[in-house]
Every structure is written in C-alpha cells, then in structure tokens.
Design a protein around this motif. Structure first.
Motif, PDB file in Angstrom:
ATOM      1  N   THR A  22       0.837  -1.202   0.000  1.00  0.00           N
ATOM      2  CA  THR A  22       0.000   0.000   0.000  1.00  0.00           C
ATOM      3  C   THR A  22       0.868   1.247   0.000  1.00  0.00           C
ATOM      4  OG1 THR A  22      -1.643  -1.217   1.314  1.00  0.00           O
ATOM      5  CG2 THR A  22      -1.906   1.168   1.145  1.00  0.00           C
ATOM      6  N   VAL A 110      -4.239   3.778   6.844  1.00  0.00           N
ATOM      7  CA  VAL A 110      -4.380   2.385   6.434  1.00  0.00           C
ATOM      8  C   VAL A 110      -3.914   1.497   7.582  1.00  0.00           C
ATOM      9  CG1 VAL A 110      -3.769   0.635   4.726  1.00  0.00           C
ATOM     10  CG2 VAL A 110      -3.889   3.052   4.051  1.00  0.00           C
ATOM     11  N   HIS A 260     -11.685  -3.097  -1.923  1.00  0.00           N
ATOM     12  CA  HIS A 260     -10.474  -2.282  -2.043  1.00  0.00           C
ATOM     13  C   HIS A 260      -9.975  -1.783  -0.694  1.00  0.00           C
ATOM     14  CE1 HIS A 260     -11.388  -2.423  -6.312  1.00  0.00           C
ATOM     15  NE2 HIS A 260     -10.217  -1.883  -6.556  1.00  0.00           N
ATOM     16  N   GLY A 261     -10.396  -2.458   0.381  1.00  0.00           N
ATOM     17  CA  GLY A 261      -9.851  -2.157   1.690  1.00  0.00           C
ATOM     18  C   GLY A 261     -10.529  -1.029   2.438  1.00  0.00           C
ATOM     19  N   ARG A 262     -11.623  -0.489   1.918  1.00  0.00           N
ATOM     20  CA  ARG A 262     -12.310   0.591   2.620  1.00  0.00           C
ATOM     21  C   ARG A 262     -13.086   0.024   3.805  1.00  0.00           C
ATOM     22  NH1 ARG A 262     -13.589   1.221  -2.798  1.00  0.00           N
ATOM     23  NH2 ARG A 262     -12.591   2.981  -3.864  1.00  0.00           N
ATOM     24  N   TYR A 269      -8.736   2.745   5.840  1.00  0.00           N
ATOM     25  CA  TYR A 269      -8.621   1.515   5.058  1.00  0.00           C
ATOM     26  C   TYR A 269      -7.963   0.445   5.928  1.00  0.00           C
ATOM     27  CZ  TYR A 269      -9.463   4.326   0.819  1.00  0.00           C
ATOM     28  OH  TYR A 269     -10.010   5.138  -0.144  1.00  0.00           O
ATOM     29  N   VAL A 271      -5.923  -3.571   5.380  1.00  0.00           N
ATOM     30  CA  VAL A 271      -5.420  -4.575   4.445  1.00  0.00           C
ATOM     31  C   VAL A 271      -4.679  -5.662   5.209  1.00  0.00           C
ATOM     32  CG1 VAL A 271      -5.191  -3.000   2.465  1.00  0.00           C
ATOM     33  CG2 VAL A 271      -3.311  -3.202   4.102  1.00  0.00           C
ATOM     34  N   ALA A 291      -5.801  -1.423  -2.482  1.00  0.00           N
ATOM     35  CA  ALA A 291      -6.028  -0.288  -1.583  1.00  0.00           C
ATOM     36  C   ALA A 291      -5.238   0.929  -2.038  1.00  0.00           C
ATOM     37  CB  ALA A 291      -5.644  -0.672  -0.155  1.00  0.00           C
TER      38      ALA A 291
END
Length: 359
Positions: A22, A110, A260-262, A269, A271, A291
C-alpha cells in the motif's frame, strides 16, 4: 525524532507485505506517504518464503520485508519505526496518529496491523523447524512425511483431514483437551485415517545437526515420529486501533472491508491479515495494491469535476503537476523514471512495449 509537524496524505500502520505494498503504491502514485512499523509480525517469522512468484525459497521473511522498506523509501516514502498507540479523527476530518514518541497527521490512514497466532501452552515444539502456522504455505514441505496437527476444535480437525491430500501419516494431537468439534466433524474423522492422540506432549526430539523436529514423546510413554506440524488454536486480531475509530468488525473478529480495503469509516482503510480472507503473502500484496489504487483515486487532484470547475475555474498550467516538489524530484531522479538512467536493453524493451492504462 519525528514531531507533530509531520503531515502526510497517507499513513500506513504496519510494515508487513500488505502495508508495504500500500505504501509503495501511495508513494509511486505521487502521494506523501508514511509507513509506521513496530517491527516483528507474522511475515518476519518466516524462515523461507513460499508461493511468491519471483521470490525464491531461500529468501527469509525479514529479507523480504527489508527489501520492501528500501523500495518504499526509494520512491520518496517515509519509514518510521514505532508503535502506534492511538489514532483519532480531527475536527477537520484528518487523522492524528500517536506513537510512543511522536505524532503524525494524515489525510487517510491504512491499518495493516495483522494478527497473532494463539500458541499452545506450553509451546512445544519451540522452534520453526517443526512448528508451522500456515497450511497453504508449508504443507508442501511435508509431502509423504509424518506430520501432526495440534488442537481440539473444528479447524484443527479439518486441517488434519486436509493434510491427507499430501501424506498418509497424520496425527491429531488434542494434548489432553476435550474435543470441541461437532458431531458431524467427529463422524468425518472416524472415516479418515487420522490418529487422534489425547495424551499431552512430554518432550520433543530434534536432530542435533539440523535442528529439525524428529519425534515427540507423550505422557503415556509413547514416542511418535514427525517432521513438522501445525498448531491450530485460533487467531488474535490486532483491531484495537480500528475499534477506537469505530470501524465495523466481522463476526470472526476481523476488520470489515470492501474489495479495495475501505472500512465503514470514511478515510480509513485496512489490508492484510487483519481483514477477512486467506492469510497469504501473495494475497496481502494484492490487497495492498488494490487499496493503494483506491487511495489514489480518492486523493488525486485531477480530473477536476464539472462542479469543481464551475466553482474554482478551469485547471491552469500553474496547477499541474499535482505532486509535491520533493516527490517530483525523487521521481525524476529515480532509475525507473523515463528520463533517468537506463540500460540500452531496458530502453529497447520499453520502447517496444505499448503503454497501458488500467485506470
């Protein structure tokens, strides 16, 4: 030491394969990106790397991660060693990240905080040469060899039966605990050649030269040979930061995310192993990439919408490119830049390759 003045577009918490990827995408797509990592983690425990195309088996987890950190920094990303104790959303909609000795502000955060495997107590065997956590990574090592699966629940029972695809010598060690698998699973076990050993482990024998597991001794005095095996006691997901931000969790305890990791919180986010799915390095790499692209689409300046053009006017030549001077200078000087140093073969191969747009 970093100060509270450190501000980024993207802050990634956790430096495993997912977090690194990411951060790599964030930096390469022109966003000021920080990667904050406390060290350690599941990937760092890998003695060898399996199932990653282009990475050979003699590469350790630590070597893989170190290479990733170097890549992120080479593209202008910032690496910070620290443990993030708190993340809060500011009144302006940004995120304040607090470590043991610093604070950071970021537009997006993230969470790549992973999980910890629950270990048997006492933890026998004690080393990686006989104690393995990932079935899909390490089962290949034990084709046609005697193996154990340790645990007393549904997952342990099913992993024991799964291992019969690769070897005919599988023991299920409950270590004196009462089995908690279902009646249906018990019926399945009865119809598979898996030996269930209820006595606890009394000792472990390792090869004196290689250190690899050779056998285990049990409290009833029996001895059974093994080359390795898999403890299956569950996982402890590192979701404290996500819960503090109000992110939804799944029934299994992972952070709930979209493709997409949201997360359920805007601007946050997640992941990697802290999210649902297979706990695999290649999967983590893919999650980090997706992401990173989603973050870019969320943060990028252009194209400006018709509403923004009506409000702010057309994009002027002075407005572009929308990349900080520092990242612009890093990109222009990078060996991967079109104007940077290239080998003749590399230049030829790039010239022959058509441009791709996967936006």
């Amino acid at each position: 030491m970093s100060s509270v003045d450190d501000e980024y577009e993207i802050a990634v918490v956790g430096g495993g394969p997912a977090g690194l990827t990411t951060a790599l995408y964030g930096a390469r797509l022109g966003h000021e990106t920080a990667l904050i990592d406390r060290g350690g983690g599941r990937a760092a425990m890998m003695a060898d790397t399996h199932n990653v195309i282009g990475v050979t088996e003699e590469v350790s987890g630590n070597e893989l991660l170190e290479t990733g950190r170097e890549q992120v920094e080479s593209y202008g990303g910032t690496f910070e060693r620290g443990f993030v104790t708190d993340v809060t959303e500011t009144e302006e909609g940004r995120f304040r990240l607090t470590t043991n000795d610093a604070e950071f502000l970021a537009d997006r955060v993230v969470l790549a905080t992973g999980f910890s495997d629950e270990r048997p107590d006492p933890p026998l065997p004690r080393n990686a040469r006989g104690l393995h956590w990932c079935l899909h990574c390490d089962a290949y090592m034990f084709v046609d060899e005697p193996v154990y699966v340790m645990g007393h629940g549904e997952v342990a029972a099913h992993v024991a039966m799964i291992m019969l695809n690769l070897t005919d010598d599988v023991d299920l060690l409950t270590r004196g605990a009462e089995p908690t698998w279902s009646e249906e699973t018990a019926a399945q076990l009865e119809s598979h050649p898996v030996d269930i050993v209820h006595e606890d482990v009394a000792g472990v024998e390792n090869d004196p030269d290689s250190g690899w597991l050779e056998a285990m001794e049990f409290e009833d005095g029996s001895r059974r040979e093994y080359r390795g095996g898999f403890p299956m006691y569950g996982s402890d997901y590192n979701t404290a930061l996500a819960e503090g931000l109000g992110c939804d969790l799944t029934e299994g305890g992972e952070i709930d995310v979209d493709d997409h990791g949201r997360t359920s919180v805007d601007g946050v986010y997640a992941v990697g192993d802290v999210t649902p799915g297979h706990n695999q390095v290649p999967v983590a790499l893919g999650q980090g990439a997706k992401a990173g692209i989603a973050l870019h689409k969320d943060l990028r300046e252009f194209p400006r919408s018709t509403e923004e053009i009506a409000r702010d006017g057309p994009v002027s030549e002075e407005d572009v490119p929308a990349i900080s001077p520092e990242l612009l200078a890093t990109a222009v000087a990078h060996e991967g830049h079109a104007g940077g140093p290239r080998t003749e073969a590399g230049a030829d191969s790039e010239a022959e390759r058509p441009a791709a747009d996967d936006d």
